[in-house]
Every structure is written in structure tokens, then in C-alpha cells.
Design a protein around this motif. Sequence first.
Motif, short mmCIF file in Angstrom:
data_model
loop_
_atom_site.label_atom_id
_atom_site.label_comp_id
_atom_site.label_asym_id
_atom_site.label_seq_id
_atom_site.Cartn_x
_atom_site.Cartn_y
_atom_site.Cartn_z
N LEU A 33 32.25 -21.48 -31.07
CA LEU A 33 30.84 -21.68 -31.38
C LEU A 33 30.40 -23.11 -31.14
N LEU A 34 29.26 -23.25 -30.46
CA LEU A 34 28.66 -24.56 -30.21
C LEU A 34 27.19 -24.46 -30.61
N GLY A 35 26.76 -25.36 -31.50
CA GLY A 35 25.38 -25.31 -31.97
C GLY A 35 24.86 -26.70 -32.29
N ARG A 36 23.65 -26.74 -32.82
CA ARG A 36 23.02 -28.04 -33.15
C ARG A 36 23.44 -28.54 -34.52
N ARG A 37 23.83 -27.62 -35.40
CA ARG A 37 24.21 -28.01 -36.77
C ARG A 37 25.58 -27.47 -37.12
N LYS A 38 26.33 -28.28 -37.85
CA LYS A 38 27.64 -27.83 -38.32
C LYS A 38 27.46 -26.66 -39.28
N GLY A 39 28.47 -25.84 -39.35
CA GLY A 39 28.47 -24.70 -40.24
C GLY A 39 29.58 -23.77 -39.81
N SER A 40 29.48 -22.52 -40.23
CA SER A 40 30.47 -21.54 -39.79
C SER A 40 29.84 -20.16 -39.77
N VAL A 41 30.39 -19.33 -38.90
CA VAL A 41 29.96 -17.94 -38.76
C VAL A 41 31.22 -17.12 -38.54
N ALA A 42 31.33 -16.03 -39.25
CA ALA A 42 32.47 -15.12 -39.08
C ALA A 42 33.80 -15.85 -39.17
N GLY A 43 33.87 -16.84 -40.05
CA GLY A 43 35.11 -17.59 -40.25
C GLY A 43 35.41 -18.61 -39.17
N GLN A 44 34.47 -18.83 -38.28
CA GLN A 44 34.65 -19.80 -37.20
C GLN A 44 33.74 -20.99 -37.41
N GLU A 45 34.25 -22.17 -37.12
CA GLU A 45 33.46 -23.40 -37.25
C GLU A 45 32.46 -23.52 -36.10
N ILE A 46 31.24 -23.94 -36.42
CA ILE A 46 30.25 -24.28 -35.40
C ILE A 46 30.45 -25.75 -35.05
N HIS A 47 30.79 -26.01 -33.81
CA HIS A 47 30.97 -27.38 -33.32
C HIS A 47 29.64 -27.89 -32.81
N ILE A 48 29.39 -29.19 -32.98
CA ILE A 48 28.13 -29.75 -32.50
C ILE A 48 28.31 -30.59 -31.24
N GLN A 49 29.54 -30.80 -30.83
CA GLN A 49 29.84 -31.52 -29.59
C GLN A 49 30.60 -30.58 -28.66
N PRO A 50 30.25 -30.55 -27.39
CA PRO A 50 31.01 -29.74 -26.44
C PRO A 50 32.47 -30.19 -26.40
N LEU A 51 33.37 -29.23 -26.44
CA LEU A 51 34.80 -29.51 -26.41
C LEU A 51 35.40 -28.95 -25.13
N PRO A 52 36.51 -29.51 -24.66
CA PRO A 52 37.13 -29.04 -23.41
C PRO A 52 37.99 -27.79 -23.63
N TRP A 53 37.37 -26.74 -24.12
CA TRP A 53 38.10 -25.50 -24.35
C TRP A 53 38.65 -24.94 -23.05
N GLU A 54 39.71 -24.18 -23.18
CA GLU A 54 40.34 -23.56 -22.01
C GLU A 54 40.32 -22.05 -22.16
N ASN A 55 40.51 -21.38 -21.04
CA ASN A 55 40.58 -19.91 -21.01
C ASN A 55 39.33 -19.24 -21.56
N ILE A 56 38.17 -19.78 -21.19
CA ILE A 56 36.91 -19.16 -21.59
C ILE A 56 36.60 -18.07 -20.57
N ASP A 57 36.48 -16.86 -21.04
CA ASP A 57 36.13 -15.74 -20.18
C ASP A 57 34.62 -15.63 -20.00
N THR A 58 33.90 -15.76 -21.13
CA THR A 58 32.46 -15.56 -21.13
C THR A 58 31.76 -16.66 -21.92
N VAL A 59 30.66 -17.16 -21.38
CA VAL A 59 29.75 -18.02 -22.13
C VAL A 59 28.50 -17.20 -22.34
N THR A 60 28.04 -17.08 -23.58
CA THR A 60 26.80 -16.35 -23.84
C THR A 60 25.79 -17.35 -24.41
N LEU A 61 24.62 -17.38 -23.78
CA LEU A 61 23.62 -18.40 -24.08
C LEU A 61 22.55 -17.92 -25.05
N TYR A 62 22.27 -18.76 -26.03
CA TYR A 62 21.17 -18.55 -26.97
C TYR A 62 20.34 -19.82 -27.06
#
Length: 119
Positions: A33-62
Motif C-alpha cells: 500500500l502506498l498513500g498520502r497518509r500513514k495508516g493500515s488496511v487489512a493488516g498492511q501498513e500504508i507507506h507514504i514514500q515509494p519503496l523499491p518493491w520487487e516482484n510486483i505483478d499488478t499496480v492498481t491506481l486510485y
Amino acid sequence: MKQTLIIGASENPTRYSFLAAQKLKAKGYSVLLLGRRKGSVAGQEIHIQPLPWENIDTVTLYINPGIQTAYYDYIISLNPKRVIFNPGTENREFEDILVAKNIVPVRACTLVMLTTGQY
């Protein structure tokens, strides 16, 4: 496991990005998760800075097209197989850039795709 990055993540339960994160997790997908504000959804942290994640299959834009331009290079650097443009995020310019980089742009609703088994 296929990983999905949600850009525009929010812990506001009325947001489609929130619902998508929950539904993806419920169906067994790995969600980042990448968003404008820190928090969490479904037990996952919302990051506010883009990170160099690997093995991304899909990016879904909101995020709207005006905000997307700041993410073009970042999304391309992740080398996802596809980028889903949810309703309201359609961006012909970015779609053309993705096609040139052999990344499939998909104009669709992540929630509908999950519900109908097309994800």
C-alpha cells in the motif's frame, strides 16, 4: 505469490482503495500500500514514500491523472505486468508510455475484476 501495489491507499472505509485492499487480502493476494497518509488496511501498513518493491505483478491506481505524472518513472521501475486504471484514473498519456515499456494498461475496476474472477 502475485503481489499487488495499490497507489492511493486509504484507511477510510468509504474509499474504493480501502475496499480493494480488503478484498485482495481476503482472496489471498499479497498487497502493498502506498498513500498520502500513514495508516493500515487489512493488516498492511500504508507507506507514504515509494519503496523499491520487487516482484510486483499488478499496480492498481486510485489517484487522478494529474497526480499520476509524479509516479510514472516509479511505476515503470517496478516493472509490473499490468497497471489497472480504475474508474476516474484513466490516463491515455500514461497508458501509451506503459505500452511502449511492454506493461499492459487495463481500464477496469479492481473490485469488479475480483468479484467476477477476472483478476
